[in-house]
Design an enzyme around this catalytic site. Structure first.
Site, PDB file in Angstrom:
ATOM      1  CD  GLU A   1      -2.136  -1.607  -4.052  1.00 55.12           C
ATOM      2  OE1 GLU A   1      -1.150  -1.388  -4.793  1.00 55.12           O
ATOM      3  OE2 GLU A   1      -2.027  -1.848  -2.833  1.00 55.12           O
TER       4      GLU A   1
ATOM      5  CB  CYS B   1      -0.915  -0.001   1.229  1.00 52.46           C
ATOM      6  SG  CYS B   1      -1.945   1.495   1.352  1.00 52.46           S
TER       7      CYS B   1
END
Length: 218
Positions: free
Chosen positions: A104, A2
């Site tokens: 992402e 992340c």
């Protein structure tokens, strides 16, 4: 991993969601939070939960150089209890990091396509985090990391990891429990059927860019 997220809500909502008293601080809407920036987080104080603003990228207390934090933005759930960089914080210094979505990137070749992953109702949620204090001649620096796990079926279409998102009922356990096995049991992929992933503009790919344009449809 992340490596980018957003927080598009106000202190009142955060205080209600995380059971913490709001404090006087600037909290602008943030659409592209990146490593090395300060983030909002919640930890357990002596009597109650408290807000604080650590730097994203954990600097272990034993570090000689704070630049090590640039490589410590995430901690893998599989090794967080044993890895020297994180094991002390996992035992004693856990936190919640509020977010309204994370990004992402999909694809093997550049430019990769960014996706915005968030709750279906776009509500605020809490990442499982760790924090540390690093002492330097200039004073203490508080820093944090976000724990990651294997992806749920939604995120797996985009990336092979996702941040650990805790259920609201588990916030107290995460912040206060001392039982390692119970804590590890929380570090699971969040249910995919409660989330949505949307392709967004590559504007978000530049960490210097901020504002709602980061969420423009691809």
């Amino acid at each position: 991993m992340c490596g980018r997220f957003n927080l598009r809500t106000n202190l009142t909502v955060i205080a209600d969601t995380f059971g913490v008293k709001p404090r006087q601080m600037e909290l602008p809407l943030r659409f592209n939070i990146a490593p090395t920036q300060d983030v909002l987080a919640i930890r357990q104080g002596d009597q109650e939960r408290e807000l604080f603003q650590p730097r994203w990228g954990l600097i272990p207390s034993w570090a000689k150089d704070p630049s090590i934090g640039n490589r410590m933005i995430n901690a893998r759930c599989e090794t967080v209890a044993e890895k020297p960089s994180f094991r002390s914080a996992f035992k004693r210094r856990r936190c919640l990091i509020p977010a309204t979505g994370f990004y992402e990137w999909k694809g093997k070749k550049s430019p990769k396509q960014p996706f915005h992953i968030h709750m279906q109702d776009d509500s605020v949620f809490g990442f499982a985090g760790l924090w540390e204090t690093w002492k330097s001649p200039d004073g203490p620096t508080e820093s944090c990391t976000i724990i990651t796990t294997e992806p749920n079926s939604l995120t797996a279409e985009i990336h092979d990891r996702m941040p650990v998102i805790l259920h609201e009922d588990d916030y107290t356990i995460w912040l206060t429990d001392d039982e390692p096995d119970e804590l590890r049991g929380l570090l699971m992929p969040y249910p995919a059927d409660e989330m949505v992933a949307e392709p967004v503009s590559r504007h978000v790919s530049n960490a210097r860019n901020e504002g709602p344009e980061c969420l423009n449809p691809a």
